[in-house]
Design an enzyme around this catalytic site. Sequence first.
Site, PDB file in Angstrom:
ATOM      1  CG  HIS A 182       4.249  -0.975   9.528  1.00  0.00           C
ATOM      2  ND1 HIS A 182       5.334  -0.395   8.905  1.00  0.00           N
ATOM      3  CD2 HIS A 182       3.630  -1.718   8.580  1.00  0.00           C
ATOM      4  CE1 HIS A 182       5.372  -0.777   7.638  1.00  0.00           C
ATOM      5  NE2 HIS A 182       4.344  -1.577   7.421  1.00  0.00           N
TER       6      HIS A 182
ATOM      7  CB  ALA B 286      -0.944  -0.008   1.193  1.00  0.00           C
TER       8      ALA B 286
END
Length: 158
Positions: A91, A59
């Site tokens: 994250h 992503a």
Amino acid sequence: MHSIKTYSGDFRAPDARFAIVAGRFNSFIVESLIGGAVDALTRHGVAADQLTLVHVPGAFEIPLAVQRLAASERYDGIIAVGAVIRGSTPHFDYVAGECVGGLSKVALDQGLPVGFGVLTVDTIEQAIERAGTKAGNKGAEAALSVLEMVSLLRVMQA
């Protein structure tokens, strides 16, 4: 009484070209999102030769590929699909936030419809639900949004 000029799009853009940019990370989910996007577009008259599929690692890399495709001026709309599943570290927040911000920036800078079909979920179960089961298919929804926006922008130009 004054009439209000109103613009709206539909789901027809028979000559439009679309790109789908897909993150490979969590590919077991992303493949369903790709399938949903392709199915939605082809059911609305977009031919397979009007579609381009680009795979990126994850992503975080999606916005750069979308930016490059948008700058090429070969596409009328781009659909981004991917899956970011929350883990036990921050994250998730960085990846999801950068993806959203990057895609929004590309759409505004290029004046091009960019569909957001990137799942940002807490669990694998939620991802599965949004990739074609209980909660529909977010890839299909993103594709339909882009198709409608392509049509709308064309109507607004006329």
